[in-house]
Design a protein around this motif. Structure first.
Motif, PDB file in Angstrom:
ATOM      1  N   GLU A   1      32.124  38.538  33.304  1.00 20.33           N
ATOM      2  CA  GLU A   1      32.520  39.655  32.445  1.00 20.33           C
ATOM      3  C   GLU A   1      33.014  39.140  31.094  1.00 20.33           C
ATOM      4  O   GLU A   1      32.643  39.669  30.040  1.00 20.33           O
ATOM      5  CB  GLU A   1      33.614  40.464  33.142  1.00 20.33           C
TER       6      GLU A   1
ATOM      7  N   ARG B   1      34.813  37.740  37.164  1.00 19.90           N
ATOM      8  CA  ARG B   1      35.617  37.910  35.947  1.00 19.90           C
ATOM      9  C   ARG B   1      35.099  37.026  34.815  1.00 19.90           C
ATOM     10  O   ARG B   1      35.035  37.441  33.665  1.00 19.90           O
ATOM     11  CB  ARG B   1      37.087  37.597  36.235  1.00 19.90           C
ATOM     12  N   GLU B   2      34.708  35.789  35.146  1.00 18.16           N
ATOM     13  CA  GLU B   2      34.168  34.890  34.122  1.00 18.16           C
ATOM     14  C   GLU B   2      32.855  35.414  33.565  1.00 18.16           C
ATOM     15  O   GLU B   2      32.603  35.300  32.358  1.00 18.16           O
ATOM     16  CB  GLU B   2      34.003  33.481  34.698  1.00 18.16           C
TER      17      GLU B   2
ATOM     18  N   LEU C   1      44.064  41.976  29.853  1.00 13.74           N
ATOM     19  CA  LEU C   1      44.518  40.652  30.244  1.00 13.74           C
ATOM     20  C   LEU C   1      45.341  40.062  29.103  1.00 13.74           C
ATOM     21  O   LEU C   1      45.311  40.558  27.982  1.00 13.74           O
ATOM     22  CB  LEU C   1      43.327  39.729  30.525  1.00 13.74           C
TER      23      LEU C   1
ATOM     24  N   LEU D   1      39.975  44.051  28.464  1.00 17.03           N
ATOM     25  CA  LEU D   1      40.066  43.817  29.910  1.00 17.03           C
ATOM     26  C   LEU D   1      41.488  43.916  30.441  1.00 17.03           C
ATOM     27  O   LEU D   1      41.723  43.655  31.620  1.00 17.03           O
ATOM     28  CB  LEU D   1      39.478  42.437  30.251  1.00 17.03           C
TER      29      LEU D   1
ATOM     30  N   THR E   1      27.696  44.039  29.714  1.00 15.58           N
ATOM     31  CA  THR E   1      29.077  44.512  29.665  1.00 15.58           C
ATOM     32  C   THR E   1      29.249  45.655  28.680  1.00 15.58           C
ATOM     33  O   THR E   1      30.335  46.171  28.507  1.00 15.58           O
ATOM     34  CB  THR E   1      30.010  43.365  29.250  1.00 15.58           C
TER      35      THR E   1
ATOM     36  N   HIS F   1      39.834  31.518  30.974  1.00 12.86           N
ATOM     37  CA  HIS F   1      38.507  31.895  31.478  1.00 12.86           C
ATOM     38  C   HIS F   1      37.405  31.276  30.614  1.00 12.86           C
ATOM     39  O   HIS F   1      36.404  30.771  31.139  1.00 12.86           O
ATOM     40  CB  HIS F   1      38.351  33.416  31.498  1.00 12.86           C
TER      41      HIS F   1
END
Length: 222
Positions: A164, A161-162, A184, A182, A221, A192
């Motif tokens: 990304e 995740r980091e 989030l 994302l 990404t 993050h």
């Protein structure tokens, strides 16, 4: 109040910047300099929060001056502003420690927003510069998603995740934009980003962008 030092070898441009900035209640132009050497003296004397720094100047240029300001005055942020969008200037300025890079044709509101962002500790990189940097490094970016064992050693401490999030940071996205992409919360993205800076031992967000390009993560990404 955000204290700003204007550094450009063209007096008329400095005047224009001053008029734009002094129209804002939270910005104060504390001084001006026409070259990098004078800028260093002014930073030492005035302790500005943000230096608006030109790149091409006689004597000590903006990139060299940025490096010296960052080394000697860690509390002062540098925002590079130039008419040149050539890749080598953008990348050299960021590697020298600049917290942002904008072109002189940016809208006044974008300039004001950039100064506020840099003063608050965030990074500012023109989307046009980000695209050109990606193009410059595209031949170094492996196709497909990165495998953990294939990561640059400087990135191996990061979670998937980091990685990304770092990729999106390198695109020039804000925390809010990353959060939306994302799915989030913005607070989670901020957490993050903080972990990325700590694990990769980079001092701020813009240096994380440089790291993403140097390691080939940028663009994966997209």
């Amino acid at each position: 109040m955000i204290r700003v030092l204007l550094v450009d070898d063209q007096a008329l441009l400095r005047m224009g910047f001053r008029l734009v900035l002094e129209a804002e209640d939270d910005l104060q132009v504390v001084g001006e300099a026409g070259d990098g050497r004078a800028a260093l003296d002014q930073v030492a004397a005035l302790a500005p929060d943000v230096v608006l720094m030109d790149v091409r100047m006689p004597g000590t240029n903006g990139i060299e001056a940025t490096q010296r300001v960052v080394d000697a005055h860690p509390g002062t942020r540098v925002l590079i502003l130039t008419t040149f969008d050539l890749d080598e200037y953008a990348f050299a300025a960021l590697r020298a420690g600049a917290s942002g890079f904008l072109l002189k044709d940016a809208h006044p509101s974008d300039l004001v927003a950039a100064i506020r962002s840099v003063a608050s500790g965030d990074a500012v990189v023109s989307p046009r510069v980000t695209r050109r940097m990606l193009e410059m490094f595209s031949d170094r970016l492996p196709a497909g998603a990165p495998e953990p064992d294939g990561l640059d050693p400087r990135l191996r401490a990061l979670t998937p995740r980091e990685l990304e999030v770092l990729g999106h940071v390198a695109e020039g996205l804000s925390n809010a934009e990353i959060a939306q992409r994302l799915f989030l919360s913005e607070a989670t993205v901020k957490t993050h980003v903080g972990a990325i800076l700590a694990k990769c031992a980079v001092r701020d967000r813009v240096q994380a962008v440089v790291l993403a390009y140097e390691t080939g993560l940028a663009g994966r990404t997209r």
